[in-house]
Each structure stands twice: as structure tokens, then as C-alpha cells.
Design a protein around this motif. Structure first.
Motif, PDB file in Angstrom:
ATOM      1  N   UNK A  36       4.359  87.624  47.955  1.00  0.00           N
ATOM      2  CA  UNK A  36       4.030  86.274  47.475  1.00  0.00           C
ATOM      3  C   UNK A  36       3.172  85.535  48.482  1.00  0.00           C
ATOM      4  N   UNK A  37       3.518  85.660  49.750  1.00  0.00           N
ATOM      5  CA  UNK A  37       2.724  84.982  50.783  1.00  0.00           C
ATOM      6  C   UNK A  37       1.284  85.491  50.780  1.00  0.00           C
ATOM      7  N   UNK A  38       1.139  86.804  50.583  1.00  0.00           N
ATOM      8  CA  UNK A  38      -0.205  87.371  50.559  1.00  0.00           C
ATOM      9  C   UNK A  38      -1.024  86.789  49.420  1.00  0.00           C
ATOM     10  N   UNK A  39      -0.378  86.672  48.275  1.00  0.00           N
ATOM     11  CA  UNK A  39      -1.126  86.149  47.119  1.00  0.00           C
ATOM     12  C   UNK A  39      -1.454  84.668  47.311  1.00  0.00           C
ATOM     13  N   UNK A  40      -0.523  83.937  47.838  1.00  0.00           N
ATOM     14  CA  UNK A  40      -0.786  82.519  48.085  1.00  0.00           C
ATOM     15  C   UNK A  40      -1.933  82.351  49.089  1.00  0.00           C
ATOM     16  N   UNK A  41      -1.971  83.223  50.092  1.00  0.00           N
ATOM     17  CA  UNK A  41      -3.079  83.179  51.052  1.00  0.00           C
ATOM     18  C   UNK A  41      -4.397  83.481  50.356  1.00  0.00           C
ATOM     19  N   UNK A  42      -4.390  84.532  49.524  1.00  0.00           N
ATOM     20  CA  UNK A  42      -5.633  84.939  48.859  1.00  0.00           C
ATOM     21  C   UNK A  42      -6.157  83.834  47.949  1.00  0.00           C
ATOM     22  N   UNK A  43      -5.274  83.176  47.250  1.00  0.00           N
ATOM     23  CA  UNK A  43      -5.681  82.207  46.229  1.00  0.00           C
ATOM     24  C   UNK A  43      -5.839  80.797  46.779  1.00  0.00           C
TER      25      UNK A  43
END
Lengths: 201, 151
Positions: free
Chosen positions: A193-200
Motif C-alpha cells: 500500500x505504501x508503494x502505491x501511495x508513493x507512486x500515485x
């Protein structure tokens, strides 16, 4: 209400429809293996069903259903349409031979492919749980036979390497390898989830 | 004329990229994104061809339907700050990146991008992946020597 992106093109939807239609034995086996990857999404009382329920809430299906009822088979179809083209790409990696990159790459490993197909479904469900848009990954392999997923958004690049039972990430947002790259394991839901939040972001 | 036993800083290096492997992606603005996996090598030494020894003809690096991208040697050698770390980011080894000639019986232009000291399998987790990311960005900043015709 959170919206789910459906970046799948007409061509990709056609691909989904074509999946069971392979004539050869290997094609049938490939299709079956891919479809088994999302069998965990069948209705039931397990974790997968709970995740499906959460997906249903996030994509608004629960409230918007004409029947006013939660329809797990309907949700499964939605999930399948979003993720199945990626699953097919993952299993297609098994057709790549040694040297598939024109140099000395190892053929993608079967165990890595199997784990990657499970991992990507979990990642998709994590993204749905966040109420964020999904972007279809670029699917390729590393020269070591790992499955590799890549997303790019503006200057940000997120690369995931999937081995036999392990997922590792590299975040890259510029040329400085000390201050503009991060890496680590991507096995937990919190990390994904953290990775996706960073990406977006 | 460059000596064959040393790769000069201004030398162009060719790298073949095959279609159908998702190592590049056409964008709507007609630029092409390059995957870091276009540079991944299981032996941690990345094969390239020296343009000078290919008569500056990237077609000599070409495979079936592939594209050919390029790097400049000095850009590769300028990749710094790669390190091996243990225990909460404690640096135990620093690498520099070099290009050395490794001529093959059928390809005298062959060279390899590698680390000094050499990467080990441990470095696949971090340093080598970062190098591949960096090389992809360097390649993207240049024009394709031979633009691929399809994905």
C-alpha cells in the motif's frame, strides 16, 4: 465514491475473451493455470472472500447493484477483467526460453511465475482497499528468471522483482542512486500500500 | 583510432533490445520508455558492442526485429555512489563502474559494463538493480540508434 480505473483497452478485453480458446494442449494448460490464480476469489468464508467484499465496497458495487444485493460472482468478474490480462502476461513468461533477451538471460522460473500471479492479485486488492486507481503493470522478467512488474508515473518508477517466494521493490525518482532510489521487500500488505501511495502521490 | 584493449571515455556502446519482451514501451508523445530489465544480466556483467569497432554501424548489433540503444562510456563510468550495505545501511563496499573490452570469437567489438570490485550475488538485491535503473535512464536520454518498429 472511489472510482476504479479501467485502463484495459478494447484489444485487451478481446484478449481476455480469447483466453480459453487456445487450440493446443499447452494453451489449455496455460489458460487453466492462469484461471486457477484467481480461484481464491470465489465466494466463501475465507480471507479471499473478505477481500472481495472490500473490493465490492470500494468499487461501489455493493450499493449500485440493481438488485441492491452484494453479488460476489459479479465482483469476481470485475476483478477478473481488471487483472486477468496481467495474469495471462505473467503465465506467458513461461514460454520464454533461456537467452530470451538476445543475451544470456535465464528462462523465467515456474515458481516465480506462480508466486507473481498470487502477489499481483493481492496488490490489486490492496489498491482497491485504498480506494485508489489501478494501473496495469508492464510485465517482463529479469535475467535471473524472476518476474518483474514495472509502473511508471511521471518521473517515478516502481519496479517489483518476484522470486520463488519473495517480492522486492525498487523505487526510483531520479538519477541520484543514494537520494532518489529506495529498495526493500514488498511482501506485506502495508508495504504494498505504501508503494502505491508513493507512486500515485 | 581507439586502441582495442581500452574503451575510451567518448566511445559509444550499443545494446540490443528485442521486441516482445516488454523492455520498451511507446508513449503517446512518440518517446520510448526503457525498462531497467533491458540491462539486467545474470552474471552481473552487461554486454555491449563498441561502436568504434562496429564501423559505427548499429546494424551489426541488431537481432531479428530488435532495436539498438546506446550509452556513452563516460556516462557509464560516471555512475557513482553504488555501494554494498549491511545492517541498517552500513556501507561495507563502494563500487565504481567501468567498461572493458571482452572480445568474442565472433564479435571483436564485444565489451562488458561491470563493477570494481566485482558485484557478487549479494549485490543483485541492491547495487546491480540500481545500476540497471540508472543505465535505463541514461539510455532514455539518448536517441535510439535503431528505433524498434514494434513492441
Amino acid at each position: 465514491m472511489p472510482q476504479v480505473a479501467y485502463p484495459t483497452s478494447h484489444h485487451e478485453k478481446m484478449q481476455v475473451n480469447r483466453i480459453p480458446s487456445g487450440a493446443s494442449r499447452s494453451s489449455d494448460e496455460l489458460s487453466q493455470t492462469a484461471l486457477h490464480s484467481i480461484q481464491g476469489l470465489h465466494p466463501g468464508t475465507g480471507t479471499a472472500s473478505k477481500l472481495l467484499y472490500r473490493v465490492a465496497i470500494h468499487i461501489g458495487f455493493y450499493y449500485d447493484s440493481p438488485r441492491g444485493l452484494f453479488s460476489v460472482p459479479g465482483i469476481e468478474e470485475i476483478v477478473r477483467e481488471d487483472i486477468l490480462p496481467t495474469l495471462i502476461e505473467i503465465y506467458n513468461l513461461l514460454t520464454w526460453p533461456d537467452g530470451w533477451n538476445g543475451y544470456n538471460a535465464c528462462a523465467p522460473k515456474y515458481d516465480a511465475v506462480r508466486y507473481a500471479s498470487r502477489w499481483i492479485v493481492m496488490f490489486y486488492l490492496d489498491v482497491m482497499d485504498l480506494g485508489m486507481d489501478w494501473i496495469k503493470p508492464n510485465v517482463t522478467a529479469s535475467g535471473d528468471g524472476e518476474v518483474v512488474f514495472e509502473w511508471r508515473r511521471d518521473v517515478k518508477k516502481l519496479t517489483i522483482y518476484i522470486g520463488n517466494q519473495n517480492a522486492e521493490y525498487v523505487e526510483d525518482w531520479g538519477p541520484d542512486m543514494n537520494t532518489e532510489m529506495e529498495d526493500g521487500y514488498a511482501n506485506s500488505s502495508n508495504t504494498r500500500r505504501s508503494l502505491w501511495q508513493w507512486l500515485m502521490s | 583510432m581507439m586502441p582495442e584493449n581500452f574503451v575510451g571515455n567518448d566511445e559509444i556502446l550499443y545494446r540490443r533490445v528485442l521486441p516482445g519482451r516488454n523492455h520498451y514501451k511507446f508513449k503517446p508523445d512518440e518517446t520510448i520508455e526503457i525498462s531497467s530489465q533491458a540491462f539486467y544480466d545474470p552474471e552481473l556483467r552487461i554486454s555491449v558492442d563498441r561502436a568504434n569497432l562496429c564501423d559505427n554501424n548499429p546494424k551489426r548489433t541488431l537481432g531479428n526485429g530488435s532495436g539498438v540503444l546506446s550509452l556513452v562510456t563516460i556516462d557509464v563510468r560516471s555512475v557513482v555512489d553504488l555501494s554494498r550495505e549491511e545492517n541498517q545501511k552500513q556501507v561495507i563496499e563502494r563500487f565504481r563502474i567501468d567498461v572493458e573490452p571482452v572480445p568474442l570469437p565472433n564479435n571483436s567489438a564485444h565489451a562488458e559494463i561491470h563493477a570494481i570490485p566485482s558485484f557478487t550475488d549479494f549485490d543483485k538485491k541492491r547495487a546491480f538493480k540500481r545500476l540497471c535503473q540508472r543505465l535505463a535512464r541514461l539510455a532514455e536520454a539518448r536517441k535510439w540508434e535503431i528505433r524498434p518498429t514494434s513492441e
